[in-house]
Write a protein that holds these residues in place. Structure first.
Motif, PDB file in Angstrom:
ATOM      1  N   HIS A   1      18.014  -0.748   3.393  1.00 19.14           N
ATOM      2  CA  HIS A   1      17.191   0.584   3.047  1.00 19.14           C
ATOM      3  C   HIS A   1      18.296   1.924   2.927  1.00 19.14           C
ATOM      4  CE1 HIS A   1      14.023  -1.189   5.493  1.00 19.14           C
ATOM      5  NE2 HIS A   1      13.421  -0.302   5.052  1.00 19.14           N
TER       6      HIS A   1
ATOM      7  N   HIS B   1      11.954   5.116  12.978  1.00 23.94           N
ATOM      8  CA  HIS B   1      12.421   5.148  11.579  1.00 23.94           C
ATOM      9  C   HIS B   1      11.930   6.252  10.539  1.00 23.94           C
ATOM     10  CE1 HIS B   1      13.214   1.525  13.335  1.00 23.94           C
ATOM     11  NE2 HIS B   1      13.052   1.443  14.397  1.00 23.94           N
TER      12      HIS B   1
ATOM     13  N   GLY C   1      15.604   5.862   3.109  1.00 20.92           N
ATOM     14  CA  GLY C   1      14.744   5.355   3.440  1.00 20.92           C
ATOM     15  C   GLY C   1      13.610   4.136   2.700  1.00 20.92           C
ATOM     16  N   SER C   2      14.638   4.851   1.399  1.00 17.29           N
ATOM     17  CA  SER C   2      14.186   3.168   0.286  1.00 17.29           C
ATOM     18  C   SER C   2      14.793   2.763  -0.178  1.00 17.29           C
ATOM     19  CB  SER C   2      13.638   4.222  -0.896  1.00 17.29           C
ATOM     20  OG  SER C   2      14.742   4.795  -1.743  1.00 17.29           O
TER      21      SER C   2
ATOM     22  N   PHE D   1      10.199   6.266   6.570  1.00 12.71           N
ATOM     23  CA  PHE D   1      11.269   4.806   5.695  1.00 12.71           C
ATOM     24  C   PHE D   1       9.968   5.752   4.516  1.00 12.71           C
ATOM     25  CE2 PHE D   1      10.473   1.377   8.642  1.00 12.71           C
ATOM     26  CZ  PHE D   1      11.815   1.023   8.393  1.00 12.71           C
TER      27      PHE D   1
ATOM     28  N   TYR E   1       9.814   4.307   0.174  1.00 10.19           N
ATOM     29  CA  TYR E   1       9.244   3.697  -0.662  1.00 10.19           C
ATOM     30  C   TYR E   1       8.758   4.611  -1.691  1.00 10.19           C
ATOM     31  CZ  TYR E   1       9.826   0.464   3.914  1.00 10.19           C
ATOM     32  OH  TYR E   1      10.972  -0.505   4.894  1.00 10.19           O
TER      33      TYR E   1
END
Length: 130
Positions: free
Chosen positions: A117, A48, A121-122, A50, A52
């Motif tokens: 998401h 995955h 990815g945020s 991500f 953030y």
């Protein structure tokens, strides 16, 4: 005082899932703690990405085996029970799960529980999810 049982929350709207992961949100923004707290399970054999951009996250591994790669530096760090990582620079990363991973996670600012998401990815900034 807030007291909640993980097992009681697993079948409520505080349990958010997709095909490869589940996150039980024990504390959310509306609890007024200034952070959110989740127990997140991510399936083995998955990867995955991500990023953030609007949240800081700290993650403690309870069980499982995997690695996290910092995409800015290329550094790869093993993850196993007892390891904590903190995304203190909004670090874009790849999480590779060799075995199912179970994490305790904190987000600041806290999530509301309705986030999904985005393609990058945020999560959206808090003001967009309120």
């Amino acid at each position: 005082m807030i007291v909640r049982n993980f097992h009681d929350l697993k079948n409520t709207d505080r349990s958010v899932s997709d095909k490869h992961w589940n996150s039980v949100r024990m504390l959310l923004a509306d609890d007024g703690m200034g952070f959110s707290f989740h127990i997140t399970t991510i399936g083995g054999g998955t990867e995955h990405t991500f990023h953030y951009k609007h949240h800081f996250e700290s993650v403690y591994c309870i069980s499982g085996k995997g690695s996290i790669e910092d995409l800015a530096t290329g550094e790869v760090h093993p993850i196993a029970p007892g390891v904590m990582y903190a995304l203190d620079k909004h670090d874009k990363h790849v999480l590779r799960c060799e075995e199912t991973l179970v994490f305790a996670c904190c987000f600041n600012p806290p999530v509301t529980g309705t986030e999904v998401h985005r393609e990058d990815g945020s999560y959206a900034p808090a003001e967009e999810t309120a």
